[in-house]
Design a protein around this motif. Sequence first.
Motif, short mmCIF file in Angstrom:
data_model
loop_
_atom_site.label_atom_id
_atom_site.label_comp_id
_atom_site.label_asym_id
_atom_site.label_seq_id
_atom_site.Cartn_x
_atom_site.Cartn_y
_atom_site.Cartn_z
N GLU A 604 0.82 -1.21 0.00
CA GLU A 604 0.00 0.00 0.00
C GLU A 604 0.86 1.26 0.00
OE1 GLU A 604 -2.67 -0.16 3.26
OE2 GLU A 604 -3.70 -1.98 2.57
N MET A 605 2.03 1.19 0.66
CA MET A 605 2.92 2.35 0.72
C MET A 605 3.75 2.52 -0.55
SD MET A 605 4.27 1.81 4.62
CE MET A 605 5.44 3.15 4.55
N GLY A 606 3.67 1.55 -1.46
CA GLY A 606 4.44 1.63 -2.71
C GLY A 606 5.92 1.37 -2.52
N MET A 607 6.30 0.63 -1.47
CA MET A 607 7.72 0.40 -1.16
C MET A 607 8.25 -0.92 -1.70
SD MET A 607 8.17 1.90 2.70
CE MET A 607 9.91 1.47 2.66
N LEU A 608 7.37 -1.80 -2.16
CA LEU A 608 7.85 -3.11 -2.62
C LEU A 608 8.78 -2.97 -3.82
CD1 LEU A 608 4.83 -5.57 -2.33
CD2 LEU A 608 6.89 -5.46 -0.93
N ASP A 609 8.52 -1.97 -4.68
CA ASP A 609 9.36 -1.79 -5.87
C ASP A 609 10.76 -1.30 -5.52
OD1 ASP A 609 7.27 -2.58 -7.44
OD2 ASP A 609 6.56 -0.53 -7.86
N SER A 610 10.98 -0.88 -4.27
CA SER A 610 12.31 -0.43 -3.86
C SER A 610 13.27 -1.59 -3.65
CB SER A 610 12.21 0.39 -2.56
OG SER A 610 11.39 1.51 -2.74
N PHE A 611 12.73 -2.81 -3.56
CA PHE A 611 13.58 -3.98 -3.32
C PHE A 611 13.85 -4.70 -4.64
CE2 PHE A 611 11.65 -3.18 0.78
CZ PHE A 611 12.72 -3.38 1.65
N SER A 612 15.11 -5.18 -4.77
CA SER A 612 15.48 -5.90 -5.99
C SER A 612 14.70 -7.19 -6.13
CB SER A 612 17.00 -6.20 -5.98
OG SER A 612 17.75 -5.05 -5.75
N THR A 613 14.48 -7.87 -5.02
CA THR A 613 13.76 -9.14 -5.06
C THR A 613 13.11 -9.39 -3.71
OG1 THR A 613 13.96 -11.50 -5.59
CG2 THR A 613 15.74 -10.53 -4.32
N THR A 614 12.10 -10.27 -3.70
CA THR A 614 11.39 -10.64 -2.47
C THR A 614 11.48 -12.14 -2.29
OG1 THR A 614 9.86 -8.79 -2.74
CG2 THR A 614 9.19 -10.56 -1.25
N ILE A 615 11.81 -12.56 -1.09
CA ILE A 615 11.87 -13.99 -0.76
C ILE A 615 10.81 -14.27 0.29
CG2 ILE A 615 13.28 -15.83 0.23
CD1 ILE A 615 15.74 -14.48 -0.87
N HIS A 616 9.94 -15.25 0.00
CA HIS A 616 8.88 -15.62 0.94
C HIS A 616 9.41 -16.66 1.93
CE1 HIS A 616 4.98 -16.58 2.61
NE2 HIS A 616 5.16 -17.86 2.30
N ILE A 617 9.22 -16.41 3.22
CA ILE A 617 9.62 -17.35 4.27
C ILE A 617 8.34 -18.03 4.78
CG2 ILE A 617 10.89 -17.64 6.42
CD1 ILE A 617 12.56 -16.41 4.21
N PRO A 618 8.13 -19.30 4.49
CA PRO A 618 6.86 -19.96 4.85
C PRO A 618 6.84 -20.40 6.31
CG PRO A 618 8.26 -21.52 3.72
CD PRO A 618 9.01 -20.21 3.71
N ASN A 619 5.63 -20.56 6.84
CA ASN A 619 5.42 -21.19 8.14
C ASN A 619 5.49 -22.71 7.99
OD1 ASN A 619 5.14 -18.91 9.62
ND2 ASN A 619 2.94 -19.11 10.00
N ILE A 620 5.66 -23.37 9.13
CA ILE A 620 5.49 -24.83 9.15
C ILE A 620 4.00 -25.11 8.95
CG2 ILE A 620 5.66 -26.90 10.59
CD1 ILE A 620 8.05 -25.57 11.98
N SER A 621 3.69 -25.90 7.92
CA SER A 621 2.28 -26.10 7.58
C SER A 621 1.89 -27.57 7.48
CB SER A 621 1.97 -25.41 6.24
OG SER A 621 2.82 -25.91 5.21
N ARG A 622 2.85 -28.47 7.70
CA ARG A 622 2.56 -29.90 7.60
C ARG A 622 3.11 -30.61 8.82
NH1 ARG A 622 4.83 -31.31 1.72
NH2 ARG A 622 4.35 -33.43 2.44
N GLY A 623 2.40 -31.66 9.22
CA GLY A 623 2.80 -32.40 10.42
C GLY A 623 4.20 -32.96 10.33
#
Length: 697
Positions: A604-623
Amino acid sequence: MQAARCPTDELSLTNCVVASEKDFKSGQLSIKTTPTQKFVFTVKTHSSVVPGTIAFSLPQRKWAGLSLNQDVEVSVYNFDPSRQYVGTMTLEIDFLQKKSVDSNPYDSDKMAIEFIQFFSAQAFSMGQQFVFSYCDKLFALLIKDIEAMDPSILRGEQSSSKKRKIEIGLLHGNSQVIFEKSESSSLNLIGKAKTRGSRQSIINPDWNFERMGIGGLDKEFSDIFRRAFASRVFPPDIVEQMGCKHVKGILLFGPPGCGKTLMARQIGKMLNAREPKVVNGPEILNKYVGESEANIRKLFADAEEEQKRLGANSGLHIIIFDEIDAICKQRGSMAGSTGVHDTVVNQLLSKIDGVDQLNNILVIGMTNRPDLIDDALLRPGRLEVKMEIGLPDETGRVQILNIHTAKMSQANMLAKDVDIKELAVETKNYSGAELEGLVRAAQSTAMNCHIKATTQVEVDTEKAQMLQVSRSDFMASLNNDIKPAFGSNQEDYSSYIMNGIVKWSNGVSDILGDGDLLVQQTKNSERTPLVTVLLEGKSYTQTLLTLYNFFIAYRSPNKLLLCLLACITINCKQNHFTRLLVFTLQGRKLLILGTTSRKDVLQEMGMLDSFSTTIHIPNISRGEHLMEALELLGGFQEEERATIAKQVKGQTVWLGIKKLQMLIEMSLQMPLEYRVNKFLALLREEGALGSNKHVAI
């Protein structure tokens, strides 16, 4: 024959002995004054000389140790053209009489031509003293060196590169003459055939980094030498032909304690120059009108006087300004001031690069705040060589620690368990001053063990003789006494990765692999020196990548806020924020890692474009991933993990790794029989188990 006085002043300037025509016609004579000492002169004839006598000028008699009427043995001397013709002759020159001293320039090239024309076909010997008349001035000459001419030159062939010294030589039309003014002389020589002394290196031959107490600055010294001193080492005649001007100023900047002042002082010792003048910036300022500017002029007075007197032969004058930002702030930046700083800057600029330029000065300025210095002072022709003296790398830290422990090592007072390389690894982000402080702290720790503190403080002298500084002393000082002022010290950084990287799935390994690629890209790529990465995921996910051989500065939200407030303050007050960023980041390889659990807010702040790349860090989602993490983190026994596995089988899991670590530690505080139930209850309370509102990713 008997020694006599030269009959005329004109003949005394020819450097020839004078005889009667009845005795000799011309040529060279060998004059033997003692059974072991002889001299070779060219002979001229004069009617006033009595046969049986041979006349000498006063310089000749002084050099040969002759007295009037002394008996000498005289014989004809024949030169060997293949071995005794002069190729190059070096002469030390000075005014014959002090009353004839002047500061006029004398062209050594024209002087050499006239010298060869006047003295051609004459015999000369090493150490010979004689008088030379040039431009109605009398000069005293002393022969310092004679090199034989290659006979192939006389045959019109190419000369070989071999040089051969001779004691006696015959001057020839193809000979070369080099004039070298004596050390105490104020003679101003110009031209190519001048002073071999000026062709000697201005670098002291016996200097080295370790003896000067300098470590970790090899590259910086190399760069400074290339930019500031290469032109001063080159032969002056070549520099003159190129129209090259010497560098007059160097700016050393960087964090405190990294060796700026030490380097500036040692540059003075490294060079064959005048004793450096060292002045702290604030010392220049004076409350009386005009005195601050007068203090600047006094610093350059000696260099001005010497350049007027000696011209190009003037020695190098070094002026060192510590904390130069105190006197050279941006002109017009201090509203409501008296303008003293502005006039001081103007005076300094006029002395370094004004109408009457000085070519025999080197100004070295030092500062922690290069962004405050007036732009005009930093342009080429002034402080044009800008060198950052930063924190030492691991190799530099090894050098610095070796310097400060050298005496202990030589005296066998450094324990064998002290590993300098290990200390260098443990002192990441330490400055040179902090490393020196670490050595002092370790020494104090070791000495404290031998001090008895009862009713009075005493030293156990017997044990003190066996004093050694051990590894434990260094480690105690490292942990308790000395912390780095810049970046994050190893202890702080270790606290952020206390439990290591938990690879609970292949996805974690992939993320770390991508992170390593970004690190290598920042280090090796010239096209992307600035890499910005956003690590995003739900709260309590593991977001830290391991970085090696990087200067690491960790900023938590509260520290980051303080940094932003400081930048805003600077920007509002002095408008130097942009300059500060330019000086700080110019030419850097920079990897910026940002973390967030609210990617939507940044969007919403328009700051995502300031980063070269984005890495998603997932939660533990499986037993099965939860069970993998439990095994890696430890704490629960195998039977307990089997019970937990049955309970989570088929259940939806949604949990960050850091939250999982917290729940495990809380559960382990319970008695053994209740730990599993407590852990499962905590999972449910956190909504991490059995909830269907989360979709596994």
